[in-house]
Design a protein around this motif. Structure first.
Motif, PDB file in Angstrom:
ATOM      1  N   GLN A  47     -13.946  14.446 -24.706  1.00 15.82           N
ATOM      2  CA  GLN A  47     -15.252  13.885 -25.054  1.00 15.82           C
ATOM      3  C   GLN A  47     -15.421  12.518 -24.408  1.00 15.82           C
ATOM      4  OE1 GLN A  47     -17.542  15.365 -27.143  1.00 15.82           O
ATOM      5  NE2 GLN A  47     -16.220  17.116 -27.543  1.00 15.82           N
ATOM      6  N   GLN A  48     -16.671  12.131 -24.209  1.00 16.33           N
ATOM      7  CA  GLN A  48     -16.926  10.754 -23.817  1.00 16.33           C
ATOM      8  C   GLN A  48     -16.510   9.852 -24.976  1.00 16.33           C
ATOM      9  OE1 GLN A  48     -21.111  11.495 -22.716  1.00 16.33           O
ATOM     10  NE2 GLN A  48     -20.687  10.124 -21.011  1.00 16.33           N
ATOM     11  N   VAL A  49     -16.068   8.645 -24.657  1.00 17.01           N
ATOM     12  CA  VAL A  49     -15.689   7.717 -25.717  1.00 17.01           C
ATOM     13  C   VAL A  49     -16.920   7.399 -26.568  1.00 17.01           C
ATOM     14  CG1 VAL A  49     -13.702   6.741 -24.498  1.00 17.01           C
ATOM     15  CG2 VAL A  49     -15.957   5.698 -24.219  1.00 17.01           C
ATOM     16  N   GLU A  50     -16.677   7.032 -27.798  1.00 15.29           N
ATOM     17  CA  GLU A  50     -17.738   6.862 -28.792  1.00 15.29           C
ATOM     18  C   GLU A  50     -18.831   5.875 -28.398  1.00 15.29           C
ATOM     19  OE1 GLU A  50     -18.375   8.530 -31.686  1.00 15.29           O
ATOM     20  OE2 GLU A  50     -16.781   9.862 -30.984  1.00 15.29           O
ATOM     21  N   ASN A  51     -18.490   4.816 -27.680  1.00 19.30           N
ATOM     22  CA  ASN A  51     -19.498   3.788 -27.423  1.00 19.30           C
ATOM     23  C   ASN A  51     -20.487   4.150 -26.313  1.00 19.30           C
ATOM     24  OD1 ASN A  51     -17.740   3.486 -25.284  1.00 19.30           O
ATOM     25  ND2 ASN A  51     -17.590   1.262 -25.427  1.00 19.30           N
ATOM     26  N   ILE A  52     -20.372   5.334 -25.729  1.00 18.69           N
ATOM     27  CA  ILE A  52     -21.350   5.759 -24.727  1.00 18.69           C
ATOM     28  C   ILE A  52     -22.512   6.430 -25.450  1.00 18.69           C
ATOM     29  CG2 ILE A  52     -21.817   7.269 -22.768  1.00 18.69           C
ATOM     30  CD1 ILE A  52     -18.890   6.866 -21.917  1.00 18.69           C
ATOM     31  N   ASN A  53     -23.708   5.908 -25.211  1.00 16.78           N
ATOM     32  CA  ASN A  53     -24.922   6.486 -25.781  1.00 16.78           C
ATOM     33  C   ASN A  53     -26.059   6.274 -24.787  1.00 16.78           C
ATOM     34  OD1 ASN A  53     -25.952   3.803 -26.152  1.00 16.78           O
ATOM     35  ND2 ASN A  53     -24.810   3.657 -28.061  1.00 16.78           N
ATOM     36  N   ASP A  54     -27.274   6.636 -25.180  1.00 19.64           N
ATOM     37  CA  ASP A  54     -28.401   6.531 -24.249  1.00 19.64           C
ATOM     38  C   ASP A  54     -28.611   5.103 -23.741  1.00 19.64           C
ATOM     39  OD1 ASP A  54     -29.057   9.195 -24.118  1.00 19.64           O
ATOM     40  OD2 ASP A  54     -30.526   9.104 -25.731  1.00 19.64           O
ATOM     41  N   GLU A  55     -28.359   4.113 -24.570  1.00 20.77           N
ATOM     42  CA  GLU A  55     -28.571   2.724 -24.160  1.00 20.77           C
ATOM     43  C   GLU A  55     -27.449   2.201 -23.253  1.00 20.77           C
ATOM     44  OE1 GLU A  55     -28.862   3.572 -27.627  1.00 20.77           O
ATOM     45  OE2 GLU A  55     -30.979   3.922 -27.199  1.00 20.77           O
ATOM     46  N   SER A  56     -26.224   2.638 -23.491  1.00 17.76           N
ATOM     47  CA  SER A  56     -25.086   2.092 -22.741  1.00 17.76           C
ATOM     48  C   SER A  56     -24.659   2.948 -21.544  1.00 17.76           C
ATOM     49  CB  SER A  56     -23.881   1.913 -23.680  1.00 17.76           C
ATOM     50  OG  SER A  56     -23.412   3.172 -24.129  1.00 17.76           O
ATOM     51  N   PHE A  57     -25.234   4.126 -21.383  1.00 15.53           N
ATOM     52  CA  PHE A  57     -24.820   5.052 -20.324  1.00 15.53           C
ATOM     53  C   PHE A  57     -25.135   4.477 -18.949  1.00 15.53           C
ATOM     54  CE2 PHE A  57     -25.788   9.037 -17.801  1.00 15.53           C
ATOM     55  CZ  PHE A  57     -24.461   9.368 -17.596  1.00 15.53           C
ATOM     56  N   GLN A  58     -24.089   4.287 -18.132  1.00 18.95           N
ATOM     57  CA  GLN A  58     -24.236   3.777 -16.777  1.00 18.95           C
ATOM     58  C   GLN A  58     -23.403   4.647 -15.841  1.00 18.95           C
ATOM     59  OE1 GLN A  58     -23.122  -0.369 -17.026  1.00 18.95           O
ATOM     60  NE2 GLN A  58     -25.199  -0.936 -17.581  1.00 18.95           N
ATOM     61  N   PRO A  59     -23.971   5.755 -15.395  1.00 13.01           N
ATOM     62  CA  PRO A  59     -23.196   6.657 -14.533  1.00 13.01           C
ATOM     63  C   PRO A  59     -22.881   6.020 -13.185  1.00 13.01           C
ATOM     64  CG  PRO A  59     -25.495   7.314 -14.575  1.00 13.01           C
ATOM     65  CD  PRO A  59     -25.351   6.195 -15.567  1.00 13.01           C
ATOM     66  N   ASN A  60     -21.770   6.469 -12.627  1.00 13.02           N
ATOM     67  CA  ASN A  60     -21.340   5.998 -11.316  1.00 13.02           C
ATOM     68  C   ASN A  60     -20.864   7.236 -10.548  1.00 13.02           C
ATOM     69  OD1 ASN A  60     -20.121   4.983  -9.052  1.00 13.02           O
ATOM     70  ND2 ASN A  60     -18.776   3.567 -10.140  1.00 13.02           N
ATOM     71  N   ARG A  61     -21.756   7.853  -9.814  1.00  7.88           N
ATOM     72  CA  ARG A  61     -21.474   9.110  -9.120  1.00  7.88           C
ATOM     73  C   ARG A  61     -20.223   9.035  -8.241  1.00  7.88           C
ATOM     74  NH1 ARG A  61     -24.336  13.540  -8.600  1.00  7.88           N
ATOM     75  NH2 ARG A  61     -26.257  12.643  -9.366  1.00  7.88           N
ATOM     76  N   SER A  62     -19.897   7.876  -7.709  1.00 13.01           N
ATOM     77  CA  SER A  62     -18.753   7.769  -6.800  1.00 13.01           C
ATOM     78  C   SER A  62     -17.421   7.533  -7.524  1.00 13.01           C
ATOM     79  CB  SER A  62     -18.995   6.659  -5.786  1.00 13.01           C
ATOM     80  OG  SER A  62     -19.073   5.417  -6.441  1.00 13.01           O
ATOM     81  N   GLN A  63     -17.456   7.306  -8.825  1.00 17.58           N
ATOM     82  CA  GLN A  63     -16.212   7.061  -9.569  1.00 17.58           C
ATOM     83  C   GLN A  63     -15.317   8.298  -9.516  1.00 17.58           C
ATOM     84  OE1 GLN A  63     -14.806   4.321 -11.489  1.00 17.58           O
ATOM     85  NE2 GLN A  63     -13.115   5.769 -11.329  1.00 17.58           N
ATOM     86  N   MET A  64     -14.117   8.125  -9.037  1.00 14.76           N
ATOM     87  CA  MET A  64     -13.151   9.218  -9.041  1.00 14.76           C
ATOM     88  C   MET A  64     -12.592   9.367 -10.454  1.00 14.76           C
ATOM     89  SD  MET A  64     -13.560  10.156  -6.085  1.00 14.76           S
ATOM     90  CE  MET A  64     -12.415  11.157  -5.251  1.00 14.76           C
TER      91      MET A  64
END
Length: 179
Positions: A29-46
């Motif tokens: 699962q994604q860690v708990e503190n990820i939500n709509d407000e904090s979500f910052q995707p990084n497509r290049s992150q390995m």
């Protein structure tokens, strides 16, 4: 019954928490503190391990390889075995587990299905709401692709209880652009 370990890995959708034992995965699962407000995707992150309770684990290595293919080389997904789930948490007679299995087996990368359509696949055509509950309780984010289940009218629905709708939209777009 199982001695559980935790691994945190970096991914394009943020940190993922992998709970596992020597028999297989218990959750991802994604860690708990990820939500709509904090979500910052990084497509290049390995996909890389940030921390792991157990230094040497075939289960984690398998999971990391699968996640890396999912995010960066989807053509290889069919060539990589899905990480093993712990046999002690699987109850094939439970409705939710049957829903997860049908979803995994039938809705492939880049495709979607409605809650009602998935209920039909499970053999319970009037159980769309129960399918929604199964999606909300899914412990295997991405592996059992609950983000691919949408409302009959084409709306995305409430991902992770409505806390991560932007994550769902990002995942669906990610899959559509990588087919």
């Amino acid at each position: 019954m199982c001695e559980k370990y935790t691994c945190i890995c970096l991914s394009p959708i943020g940190n993922l928490k992998i709970l596992y034992c020597l028999n297989g995965l218990h959750s991802i699962q994604q860690v708990e503190n990820i939500n709509d407000e904090s979500f910052q995707p990084n497509r290049s992150q390995m996909v890389t391990i940030e921390s792991n309770d157990k230094n040497d684990s075939v289960i984690v290595d398998s999971c990391i390889s699968w996640l890396q293919a999912y995010f960066h080389d989807p053509d290889k997904l069919s060539l990589i075995d899905q990480p093993k789930l712990c046999k002690f948490i699987i109850d094939e007679n439970a409705f939710q587990h049957r829903v997860w299995l049908k979803l995994y087996e039938n809705v492939k990368y880049g495709n979607t299905i409605s809650y009602g359509g998935l209920a039909q696949l499970v053999g319970s055509p009037n159980a769309a709401r129960a399918v929604g509950t199964a999606m909300k309780c899914n412990p295997f984010q991405l592996l059992v692709p609950c983000h691919r289940v949408i409302q009959g009218n084409g709306n995305t629905g409430r991902y992770s209880g409505g806390k991560r709708n932007t994550v769902k939209m990002w995942l669906l777009k990610h899959e559509k652009t990588n087919i």
